[in-house]
Design a protein around this motif. Sequence first.
Motif, short mmCIF file in Angstrom:
data_model
loop_
_atom_site.label_atom_id
_atom_site.label_comp_id
_atom_site.label_asym_id
_atom_site.label_seq_id
_atom_site.Cartn_x
_atom_site.Cartn_y
_atom_site.Cartn_z
N LEU A 130 0.61 -1.11 -0.01
CA LEU A 130 0.05 -0.15 0.13
C LEU A 130 0.96 1.33 -0.06
CD1 LEU A 130 -2.90 -1.08 2.59
CD2 LEU A 130 -3.08 -0.74 -0.05
N ARG A 131 2.12 1.08 0.79
CA ARG A 131 2.82 2.34 0.77
C ARG A 131 3.46 2.42 -0.52
NH1 ARG A 131 4.06 1.02 6.11
NH2 ARG A 131 5.65 -0.69 5.50
N ARG A 132 3.59 1.71 -1.42
CA ARG A 132 3.92 1.77 -2.87
C ARG A 132 2.80 1.99 -3.79
NH1 ARG A 132 6.88 -3.04 -1.57
NH2 ARG A 132 5.54 -4.40 -2.96
N SER A 133 1.83 1.85 -3.28
CA SER A 133 0.37 1.74 -4.31
C SER A 133 0.82 0.52 -5.46
CB SER A 133 0.15 2.86 -4.66
OG SER A 133 -0.11 4.05 -3.85
N SER A 134 1.27 -0.43 -5.05
CA SER A 134 1.67 -1.63 -6.06
C SER A 134 1.88 -2.78 -5.21
CB SER A 134 2.91 -1.17 -6.85
OG SER A 134 3.46 -2.10 -7.60
N GLY A 135 1.25 -3.78 -6.14
CA GLY A 135 1.47 -5.11 -5.34
C GLY A 135 0.07 -6.11 -5.84
N GLN A 167 -12.20 -12.04 -1.22
CA GLN A 167 -13.17 -11.26 -1.94
C GLN A 167 -13.33 -9.77 -1.18
OE1 GLN A 167 -16.45 -13.92 -2.06
NE2 GLN A 167 -15.90 -14.31 -4.07
N ALA A 168 -13.44 -9.88 0.17
CA ALA A 168 -13.48 -8.59 1.09
C ALA A 168 -12.34 -7.74 0.76
CB ALA A 168 -13.52 -9.01 2.49
N LEU A 169 -11.29 -8.58 0.74
CA LEU A 169 -10.13 -7.58 0.55
C LEU A 169 -9.80 -6.81 -0.82
CD1 LEU A 169 -7.26 -9.22 2.83
CD2 LEU A 169 -9.00 -7.27 3.42
N ASN A 175 -9.26 -0.01 -5.35
CA ASN A 175 -8.57 1.75 -5.81
C ASN A 175 -7.39 2.07 -4.97
OD1 ASN A 175 -11.03 2.27 -7.30
ND2 ASN A 175 -12.32 2.44 -5.76
N ARG A 176 -6.79 1.14 -4.36
CA ARG A 176 -5.54 1.56 -3.79
C ARG A 176 -4.10 0.89 -4.37
NH1 ARG A 176 -6.89 -0.38 1.98
NH2 ARG A 176 -5.38 1.35 2.90
N GLY A 177 -4.16 0.39 -5.49
CA GLY A 177 -3.42 -0.13 -6.35
C GLY A 177 -2.82 -1.46 -5.93
N VAL A 178 -3.53 -2.20 -5.13
CA VAL A 178 -3.16 -3.65 -4.74
C VAL A 178 -3.98 -4.48 -5.37
CG1 VAL A 178 -2.42 -5.28 -2.65
CG2 VAL A 178 -1.63 -2.74 -2.80
N LYS A 179 -3.94 -5.53 -5.91
CA LYS A 179 -4.85 -6.46 -6.36
C LYS A 179 -5.03 -7.64 -5.30
CE LYS A 179 -4.02 -5.64 -11.26
NZ LYS A 179 -3.89 -6.43 -12.79
N PHE A 180 -6.13 -8.31 -5.25
CA PHE A 180 -6.62 -9.42 -4.38
C PHE A 180 -7.09 -10.42 -5.50
CE2 PHE A 180 -5.21 -7.04 -0.86
CZ PHE A 180 -4.81 -8.01 0.18
N PHE A 181 -6.76 -11.56 -5.48
CA PHE A 181 -7.20 -12.69 -6.43
C PHE A 181 -7.40 -14.02 -5.65
CE2 PHE A 181 -6.25 -15.93 -9.60
CZ PHE A 181 -7.27 -15.75 -10.15
N ALA A 182 -8.28 -14.93 -5.77
CA ALA A 182 -8.56 -16.16 -5.22
C ALA A 182 -8.40 -17.05 -6.23
CB ALA A 182 -9.97 -16.40 -4.42
N LEU A 183 -7.49 -18.07 -6.27
CA LEU A 183 -7.43 -19.23 -6.99
C LEU A 183 -8.25 -20.30 -6.44
CD1 LEU A 183 -6.53 -20.97 -9.69
CD2 LEU A 183 -4.23 -20.99 -8.09
N CYS A 184 -9.21 -20.78 -7.19
CA CYS A 184 -10.05 -21.91 -6.57
C CYS A 184 -10.04 -23.03 -7.60
CB CYS A 184 -11.76 -21.50 -6.85
SG CYS A 184 -11.86 -19.95 -5.49
N PRO A 185 -8.96 -24.04 -7.42
CA PRO A 185 -9.09 -25.14 -8.42
C PRO A 185 -9.69 -26.32 -8.07
CG PRO A 185 -7.03 -25.06 -7.20
CD PRO A 185 -7.83 -23.82 -6.80
N GLY A 186 -10.14 -27.24 -8.97
CA GLY A 186 -10.87 -28.37 -8.59
C GLY A 186 -9.67 -29.50 -8.48
N SER A 187 -10.00 -30.86 -8.49
CA SER A 187 -9.12 -31.67 -8.40
C SER A 187 -7.74 -31.45 -9.30
CB SER A 187 -9.70 -33.20 -9.05
OG SER A 187 -10.59 -33.77 -7.86
N THR A 188 -6.71 -31.62 -8.86
CA THR A 188 -5.42 -31.25 -9.53
C THR A 188 -4.60 -32.48 -9.20
OG1 THR A 188 -5.78 -28.92 -9.04
CG2 THR A 188 -3.59 -29.50 -9.85
N ASP A 189 -3.70 -32.72 -10.29
CA ASP A 189 -2.85 -33.69 -10.20
C ASP A 189 -1.52 -33.54 -9.49
OD1 ASP A 189 -1.46 -36.25 -10.53
OD2 ASP A 189 -1.00 -35.79 -12.72
N THR A 190 -1.44 -33.71 -7.98
CA THR A 190 -0.55 -33.34 -7.18
C THR A 190 -0.51 -34.58 -6.19
OG1 THR A 190 -1.65 -32.09 -5.46
CG2 THR A 190 -0.78 -30.90 -7.57
#
Length: 280
Positions: A130-135, A167-169, A175-190
């Motif tokens: 937030l201090r950098r308005s980037s991330g 989602q809340a964050l 509008n503060r330069g920082v993105k939030f994103f949720a990855l919601c995979p299903g069954s994955t080959d690990t």
Amino acid sequence: MTIHGKWTLVTGASSGIGEQFARQLAKQGSYLVLVARSQSKLESLASELRKRYGIKAEVIPMDLAKEGAPSELYRQCQLLKVDIELLVNNAGFATHGLFEEVSGERQHEEVMLNVAAVVDMTHLFLPDMLRRSSGAVINVASTAGFQPLPYMAVYGATKAFVLSFTQALWWENRNRGVKFFALCPGSTDTSFFNVVGAEEASVGKKDTPERVVEVALRALEEGKLYVVPGVQNYFGAQLSRFITRKQSLRLVGSMLRPRKGSGNNKNPGNQSDLAGRTIR
């Protein structure tokens, strides 16, 4: 967002989805801080990526389920003088079986890693962004976060928390330069399902970690709130919106009911450093 020459921190980076985040971000020229419990795996991966892409890579072996571990990790990043541009909260694991029969200690660790560590890591690294308005912050949730999971009650609840929290964050910081994103995979080959100790926890065709991460990074660039890789997984995640809660529980419970002799995690077993995890 431009990640070339900037630092990304990936938790659970020793294998699975976390390893793929490291590989694909290194290919884009990102510098890396790799975190997991296995120092040897991290050192091997860091060495390979340094040679292949000419990037900088730091290794910090750590169990983030331990009290105070996120704060220690943040302190070590400060000592290294690295500014984290992208935080990937990926480490996590699941338990499977009747709630009262699963090790209470194991389920406590599950909450600490899947929930508390995500909150603490975000709270520590967000102010610098937030201090950098980037991330950006990527939190690995799961299709498990869209409905309760009988026989994986704690895991499903932790992923619902991660999805709601992210989602809340996203809204708070849009509008503060920082993105939030949720990855919601299903069954994955690990190796996720080996750690869980129940193949019945795998629902549907397994995706590859490579494709899951490709979809995630593309969705982040597009400014999406969350993404569920795979059409079948997406519609499965939305199903609970169109049927009753009892119908949803009956359907999911029938798929996840422990098979005779499959084990129920009474033994704490080995904790996963992956977020390959989701019931995905």
